[in-house]
Design a protein around this motif. Structure first.
Motif, PDB file in Angstrom:
ATOM      1  N   THR B  45     -33.532 -67.159 -50.403  1.00 27.79           N
ATOM      2  CA  THR B  45     -32.498 -66.796 -49.851  1.00 27.79           C
ATOM      3  C   THR B  45     -31.102 -66.833 -50.883  1.00 27.79           C
ATOM      4  O   THR B  45     -31.184 -67.586 -51.526  1.00 27.79           O
ATOM      5  CB  THR B  45     -32.060 -67.410 -48.476  1.00 27.79           C
ATOM      6  OG1 THR B  45     -31.386 -68.503 -48.708  1.00 27.79           O
ATOM      7  CG2 THR B  45     -33.276 -67.506 -47.549  1.00 27.79           C
ATOM      8  N   SER B  47     -28.389 -68.085 -50.045  1.00 28.48           N
ATOM      9  CA  SER B  47     -27.942 -69.640 -50.032  1.00 28.48           C
ATOM     10  C   SER B  47     -28.820 -70.667 -50.718  1.00 28.48           C
ATOM     11  O   SER B  47     -28.230 -71.529 -51.336  1.00 28.48           O
ATOM     12  CB  SER B  47     -27.724 -69.993 -48.530  1.00 28.48           C
ATOM     13  OG  SER B  47     -26.941 -71.019 -48.237  1.00 28.48           O
ATOM     14  N   VAL B  48     -29.977 -70.422 -50.663  1.00 32.65           N
ATOM     15  CA  VAL B  48     -30.950 -71.361 -51.556  1.00 32.65           C
ATOM     16  C   VAL B  48     -30.365 -71.268 -52.884  1.00 32.65           C
ATOM     17  O   VAL B  48     -30.221 -72.228 -53.664  1.00 32.65           O
ATOM     18  CB  VAL B  48     -32.352 -71.104 -51.089  1.00 32.65           C
ATOM     19  CG1 VAL B  48     -33.321 -71.718 -52.358  1.00 32.65           C
ATOM     20  CG2 VAL B  48     -32.814 -71.473 -49.744  1.00 32.65           C
ATOM     21  N   PRO B 253     -28.246 -74.607 -46.886  1.00 40.83           N
ATOM     22  CA  PRO B 253     -28.635 -75.117 -48.053  1.00 40.83           C
ATOM     23  C   PRO B 253     -27.605 -75.656 -48.985  1.00 40.83           C
ATOM     24  O   PRO B 253     -27.621 -76.611 -49.207  1.00 40.83           O
ATOM     25  CB  PRO B 253     -29.644 -74.298 -48.496  1.00 40.83           C
ATOM     26  CG  PRO B 253     -29.960 -73.073 -47.667  1.00 40.83           C
ATOM     27  CD  PRO B 253     -28.862 -73.134 -46.679  1.00 40.83           C
ATOM     28  N   ARG B 284     -34.594 -66.310 -42.376  1.00 41.95           N
ATOM     29  CA  ARG B 284     -33.699 -66.507 -43.093  1.00 41.95           C
ATOM     30  C   ARG B 284     -33.606 -68.010 -42.973  1.00 41.95           C
ATOM     31  O   ARG B 284     -33.260 -69.028 -43.528  1.00 41.95           O
ATOM     32  CB  ARG B 284     -32.201 -65.793 -42.914  1.00 41.95           C
ATOM     33  CG  ARG B 284     -31.018 -66.679 -43.305  1.00 41.95           C
ATOM     34  CD  ARG B 284     -30.935 -66.144 -44.824  1.00 41.95           C
ATOM     35  NE  ARG B 284     -29.551 -66.796 -45.146  1.00 41.95           N
ATOM     36  CZ  ARG B 284     -28.258 -66.309 -45.713  1.00 41.95           C
ATOM     37  NH1 ARG B 284     -28.340 -64.952 -45.450  1.00 41.95           N
ATOM     38  NH2 ARG B 284     -27.326 -66.859 -46.085  1.00 41.95           N
ATOM     39  N   ASP B 288     -33.950 -71.493 -45.151  1.00 41.55           N
ATOM     40  CA  ASP B 288     -32.763 -72.303 -45.396  1.00 41.55           C
ATOM     41  C   ASP B 288     -32.863 -73.863 -45.007  1.00 41.55           C
ATOM     42  O   ASP B 288     -32.813 -74.640 -45.574  1.00 41.55           O
ATOM     43  CB  ASP B 288     -31.583 -71.421 -44.906  1.00 41.55           C
ATOM     44  CG  ASP B 288     -31.078 -70.261 -45.518  1.00 41.55           C
ATOM     45  OD1 ASP B 288     -31.473 -69.961 -46.715  1.00 41.55           O
ATOM     46  OD2 ASP B 288     -30.119 -69.795 -44.963  1.00 41.55           O
ATOM     47  N   SER B 292     -32.790 -76.959 -47.057  1.00 42.07           N
ATOM     48  CA  SER B 292     -31.897 -78.113 -46.468  1.00 42.07           C
ATOM     49  C   SER B 292     -32.620 -79.535 -46.182  1.00 42.07           C
ATOM     50  O   SER B 292     -32.036 -80.619 -46.675  1.00 42.07           O
ATOM     51  CB  SER B 292     -31.057 -77.441 -45.709  1.00 42.07           C
ATOM     52  OG  SER B 292     -31.754 -77.458 -44.256  1.00 42.07           O
TER      53      SER B 292
END
Lengths: 256, 529
Positions: B45, B47-48, B253, B284, B288, B292
């Motif tokens: 993603t 964010s990753v 993340p 998603r 994530d 995380s």
């Protein structure tokens, strides 16, 4: 109390009629000492509590003191001066709601609900809309003649307007729980303005807001049709929607 | 605060659960969770990918406050897609252009960098340097963990349960004295509630912040400021005060990475919360989530899961088994990501309607079930909220019973209930009264657990077995149906969340052959270089 006239004037009741007893608690930003207790009693007197008994004072850290105060309040309330929104529509059972919509509208009544702005607390809207309901009453999803679209939390106003148009909403229900910096009032005004802009007056869906900190009298100021406060049940909302949106059928078996 | 320091009785002796059923429940959770892990492994993603850049040291934001990690990932995504990960194209460009990461991000945002997916030797080289740069961030997380261990050793570790208090002013500079005051009043854990709406921001704000709604933004600078303040207070009090924030929402993340770097100690981190309560896309979320949790595992952070939230929407008696199912799934996902038992603050709550008969016995049964199922996890015990009516006096009594249930069932993390729940954000006096409540109960009955043995065939034991049985049945349905379908059907918290809808779906990418994520690799391999 027997005389009708005296009944409209009330004082708080402790254990004797007319004793005016109240109890308050508060914190003063002063260290706990004699002077702090005196300050608490003085504040109570200014609130109309006289004589005031400071029954409990406890330091909370070096700089604060917590007080519990009891006393007789000098104020009276005249019940004739009280202004509230009385329920001005008949309370209907789910069955009566469904049958009224069937007869009066001849199609399902469409309700779109959401929490708008940054408010993520769906407790209120879910209590009214989800089948699960609230206070032992099933939510609006349970009503066969209501089509419910629950958009959930943090819905942007433009999205709400769009969805209301898409689903041809008869009514839009908005819940606002977060009240920090009057967010609930700002959001509601923004919402009602957006609907007024997007729809001609006669096509605009009925705008209903609910939340624990609204003033039910503020409909005009906020530009909405109805405000529901704390403790409102799904049945009340459904009954209101019927009274506001469903024309009374012209042909009736019996004249009322 | 007087809390029992007696050895904890083995919770399994307080509640005799059939070991075959318990094993079956875990096996089913594994079977339900495995396809989701596979799905997570096949995707990445935005964010990753941004977290990878953060670990490599990319900080700061442009004049509009958009972080450079967002700018850089967006440009890469636009030019070459994210299917290969951000590392290969970024480090390839760095090698070619001779820039450092920040300069590259700034130039890329200005439109003057051409990215490409390197091949052959160029790819191997870019990958190697990327790993070197990212490993510096991983080693900073390792160093933070060692620092925590040292400080706990030095200042002392408070006994269980840890008293957990919340601050939420919106202004980090207001939060700090409030948090320090709360710690002095007895809090072992300070949670800084995030600003409403942060979970739906697809970037992490920068710098110290003073403007938040019903909470304070989670930023790297805020984390650092608060941790430093609590270190000071820990020294003063002679016990290590833990700091909690939220690795949830669209930037989970990245926030996990920042928490690891800045030595936060606990993070709210639930495998399904974002899906159910924030309508974030399930894929998603699971992608994530996994990253995380790998970061949290590495950082020695205790996660807090969010099962308590289900009971605020669903009925706490009818839905009790969904809490157990979610705890088992959270345990599976956590273990799969490398977390250990001591890091699993599995959530549950005191939310049964107090009007129903035997509500306290039911609460004890549910709390004891969680305790017995997860004997080595700390468990996060959440106070009543749903049935707090505004009658603060009744609320204070309910909180007392909540504390008593916590004492009797050995909960590890006790979130302090406020009698003004549902009325106001807690006042100074509310917090003081709430802590008096906790103190009284643990003084009076902290050791009662030793004497408390529910009758083996009594109401409490029967109820616990019943809930476990229902949990197993539900897990069987989920395995047959797949977890994603169960989430779509509204199994948890009555929320229906289909896998192809929800926020953040456009930030999910299926990994291509040759995908590279040096942070993921370092975490999976538990390597430092």
């Amino acid at each position: 109390m027997s005389a009708k006239k005296s009944k409209s004037l009330v004082r708080p009741y402790g254990d004797t009629t007319g004793d005016g007893m109240v109890q308050v608690s508060f914190t003063l930003p002063v260290p706990h000492d004699k002077r702090a207790e005196g300050a608490a009693a003085l504040l109570a007197a200014k609130m109309g509590i006289e004589p005031a008994m400071v029954v409990h004072a406890k330091p909370m850290g070096p700089d604060f003191t917590f007080f519990v105060v009891y006393g007789s309040v000098s104020h009276l309330v005249d019940l004739r001066d009280v202004q509230v929104v009385e329920r001005d529509y008949p309370l209907l059972s789910p069955k009566e709601v469904n049958s009224a919509i069937k007869k009066g509208l001849r199609r399902p009544l469409v309700v779109v609900g959401a929490c708008i702005g940054t408010d993520a607390h769906t407790v209120g809207i879910d209590a009214i809309l989800n089948i699960k309901g609230f206070a032992g009453e099933k939510g609006l999803e349970y009503y066969s003649e209501l089509t419910v679209v629950n958009l959930g939390a943090q819905v942007a106003v433009p999205e709400l307007v769009e969805k209301a148009r898409l689903h041809r909403a008869d009514a839009v229900l908005v819940s606002q729980v977060v009240t920090q910096r009057d967010a609930h009032l700002h959001n509601t005004r923004e919402m009602s303005a957006a609907f007024r802009e997007a729809f001609p007056a006669e096509r605009r869906p009925l705008l209903v807001v609910g939340g624990p900190r609204f003033d039910e009298l503020a409909t005009g100021e906020l530009g909405v049709d109805r405000i529901f406060g704390k403790g409102t049940t799904p049945g009340e909302v459904a009954s209101y929607l019927v009274s506001a949106l469903v024309p009374v059928p012209t042909t009736r078996k019996k004249a009322s | 605060m007087s809390r029992t320091t007696n050895p904890t009785p083995d919770p399994r002796r307080m509640l005799d659960l059939d070991p075959v059923t318990v094993r079956r429940a875990r096996a089913l959770a594994r079977r339900a969770g495995k396809p989701v892990v596979n799905l997570a492994q096949r995707h990445t993603t935005v964010s990753v990918e941004r977290a990878v850049l953060r670990l490599a040291g990319l900080e700061g934001a442009d004049v509009e406050g958009i972080p450079w990690v967002n700018r850089l990932v967006d440009v890469v995504r636009e030019q070459v897609g994210l299917e290969h990960g951000v590392a290969l194209p970024v480090w390839d460009a760095m090698m070619r252009e001779g820039d450092d990461l920040t300069t590259l991000a700034q130039r890329a945002a200005a439109g003057s960098v051409d990215f490409q997916i390197p091949e052959g030797k160029a790819s191997t080289y870019a990958g190697r340097i990327a790993r070197k740069d990212v490993s510096a961030g991983i080693r900073r997380i390792d160093a933070s963990r060692r620092q925590r261990d040292r400080l706990i050793e030095k200042f002392g570790d408070p006994p269980a349960p840890w008293i957990y208090l919340i601050v939420a002013t919106g202004d980090i500079y207001e939060d700090i004295p409030q948090a320090q005051a709360a710690a002095r009043e007895g809090a072992d854990v300070i949670a800084v509630i995030r600003s409403t709406g942060q979970s739906l921001l697809d970037y992490v704000p920068e710098g110290p912040t003073r403007e938040g709604y019903a909470g304070t933004y989670a930023t790297q600078a805020n984390f650092r400021l608060m941790r430093a303040a609590l270190d000071q207070t820990s020294r003063e009090l002679g016990r290590y005060v833990r700091l909690t924030n939220y690795a949830s929402g669209l930037c989970m993340p990245e926030i996990a990475a920042l928490a690891g770097l800045e030595r936060l100690d606990m993070m709210l981190n639930d495998s399904m919360y974002g899906i159910l309560f924030r309508d974030i896309n399930p894929v998603r979320t699971f992608v994530d989530q996994r990253f995380s949790r790998q970061v949290h595992a590495r950082a020695g952070i205790i996660i807090n899961t969010g099962e308590d939230n289900y009971l605020t929407t669903a009925d706490a008696v009818e839905a009790a088994h969904t809490v157990t199912v979610s705890q088992l799934l959270n345990e599976y996902f956590a273990k799969e990501a490398g977390l250990e038992d001591w890091q699993l603050g599995l959530g549950h709550a005191f939310e049964i309607n107090p009007e129903i008969p035997d509500s306290f016995r039911l609460e004890l049964a549910h709390a004891l079930l969680a305790r017995a199922l997860f004997p080595n996890a700390p468990l996060k015990w959440m106070p009543p909220t749903k049935h707090m009516t505004g009658d603060v006096f009744r609320g204070y009594l309910l909180d007392g019973f909540f504390n008593l249930a916590g004492a009797l069932t050995g909960q590890g993390i006790l979130l302090v209930g406020m009698m003004t729940e549902a009325v106001v954000t807690p006042w100074l006096s509310d917090r003081d009264l709430a802590l008096q409540n906790v103190r009284y109960v643990f003084n009076a009955a902290g050791g009662l657990r030793e004497d408390f043995r529910p009758a083996p065939d009594g109401f409490i034991a029967e109820r616990a077995r019943q809930v476990l049985g229902e949990a197993v049945d539900l897990l069987e349905d989920i395995v047959d149906d797949t977890l994603l379908e169960a989430i779509a059907d509204g199994t948890f918290g009555l929320m229906k969340r289909p896998a192809d809808a929800g926020r953040g779906l456009d930030g999910v990418f299926r990994k291509a052959d040759g995908y590279l994520n040096p942070a993921g690799d370092l975490l999976e391999e538990r390597a430092t270089r």
